[in-house]
Design an enzyme around this catalytic site. Sequence first.
Site, PDB file in Angstrom:
ATOM      1  N   TYR A 110       0.762  -1.122   0.053  1.00  0.00           N
ATOM      2  CA  TYR A 110       0.048  -0.009   0.067  1.00  0.00           C
ATOM      3  C   TYR A 110       0.887   1.340  -0.026  1.00  0.00           C
ATOM      4  CZ  TYR A 110      -4.198  -2.850   1.176  1.00  0.00           C
ATOM      5  OH  TYR A 110      -5.203  -3.923   1.216  1.00  0.00           O
ATOM      6  N   LYS A 148      -0.757  -7.944  -2.611  1.00  0.00           N
ATOM      7  CA  LYS A 148      -2.113  -7.472  -2.479  1.00  0.00           C
ATOM      8  C   LYS A 148      -2.158  -5.889  -2.698  1.00  0.00           C
ATOM      9  CE  LYS A 148      -5.812  -7.886   0.946  1.00  0.00           C
ATOM     10  NZ  LYS A 148      -5.934  -6.449   1.391  1.00  0.00           N
TER      11      LYS A 148
HETATM   12  P1  FBP Z   1     -11.255  -4.759   2.514  1.00  0.00           P
HETATM   13  O1  FBP Z   1     -11.632  -5.669   1.459  1.00  0.00           O
HETATM   14  O2  FBP Z   1     -12.300  -4.665   3.648  1.00  0.00           O
HETATM   15  O3  FBP Z   1     -10.749  -3.271   1.697  1.00  0.00           O
HETATM   16  O4  FBP Z   1      -9.995  -5.344   3.271  1.00  0.00           O
HETATM   17  C1  FBP Z   1      -8.716  -5.132   2.591  1.00  0.00           C
HETATM   18  C2  FBP Z   1      -7.408  -4.681   3.749  1.00  0.00           C
HETATM   19  O5  FBP Z   1      -6.364  -4.628   3.089  1.00  0.00           O
HETATM   20  C3  FBP Z   1      -7.437  -5.259   4.947  1.00  0.00           C
HETATM   21  O6  FBP Z   1      -6.771  -6.578   4.836  1.00  0.00           O
HETATM   22  C4  FBP Z   1      -6.950  -4.273   5.950  1.00  0.00           C
HETATM   23  O7  FBP Z   1      -7.412  -4.165   7.191  1.00  0.00           O
HETATM   24  C5  FBP Z   1      -7.560  -3.052   5.248  1.00  0.00           C
HETATM   25  O8  FBP Z   1      -7.824  -3.424   3.886  1.00  0.00           O
HETATM   26  C6  FBP Z   1      -6.708  -1.862   5.391  1.00  0.00           C
HETATM   27  O9  FBP Z   1      -7.469  -0.832   4.463  1.00  0.00           O
HETATM   28  P2  FBP Z   1      -6.569   0.603   4.517  1.00  0.00           P
HETATM   29  O10 FBP Z   1      -5.117   0.487   5.073  1.00  0.00           O
HETATM   30  O11 FBP Z   1      -6.737   1.154   2.973  1.00  0.00           O
HETATM   31  O12 FBP Z   1      -7.653   1.539   5.562  1.00  0.00           O
END
Ligand code: FBP
Length: 245
Positions: free
Chosen positions: A140, A171
Amino acid sequence: MLDQISPRGKALILAYDHGMEHGPVDFNDKNVDPNNVLDIALKCKYNAIALQKGIVLKYYKDNYKNIPLVMKLNGKTNLVKGDPYSTQICTVKRAQKLGAKAVGFTIYPGSEHEAKMFKMFSKVEREAHERNLGVIAWMYPRGKNVKDELESEILAYSARLGLEMGADIIKLKYNGKPEDLKWITKCAGKTKIYIAGGMKTNEAAFLKQVEEVMEAGAKGIVVGRNVWQQKDPVEFTKKIKSIIF
Ligand code: FBP
């Protein structure tokens, strides 16, 4: 190494680590109970469920070992502002002991703390592969150096980074542009791209997204809120599965 969570080369994984990342704000009376979400994973035969260790110790361990486990090894809250830093809270050895088939680790490329996460990830990657566990990198891009985390070049860079760092699966978020994703999956090479679900959206829009990303070269979906926030998560999962498989 990935056979245990993606027997047909593709996978649908249920994510339920939000209690740490976001707090209970994502939950209602039903899905705040981990048993409720574990039941969905079991009933719908998800390829795996991604959990933090506390939920594994108190819920998964006793009744749900038939669901392949992706143990999330690091995490953070959203209470701390500024450049994100996700620290390790569980070891690879412990994850395997608790039944994990793969480990998950978040890296925030572009964060001023990137180097510390690289260092932790490198050790995790080596130990996991020595133990024949898969490695999933939540990639991310985020922090003050990243103006737009969904920008195509940034996503492609994050995908390539996952390959260079030794992840088996990356991911990644989807920016809604299938042409971008085709290039992003090329950049990831032999490392597979799984797309994150994101905030709950309407049913048709989510299913269209699943179709689009699978066509563009993604090999799986890791979804949380768009499933367990549904009125009928089981029926909705059937629809997602019919697209992926
Ligand atoms: P979702 O499908 O609910 O978006 O979950 C994916 C995920 O990566 C989770 O594993 C994690 O808790 C969350 O999204 C983190 O989201 P962000 O950092 O964007 O708030």
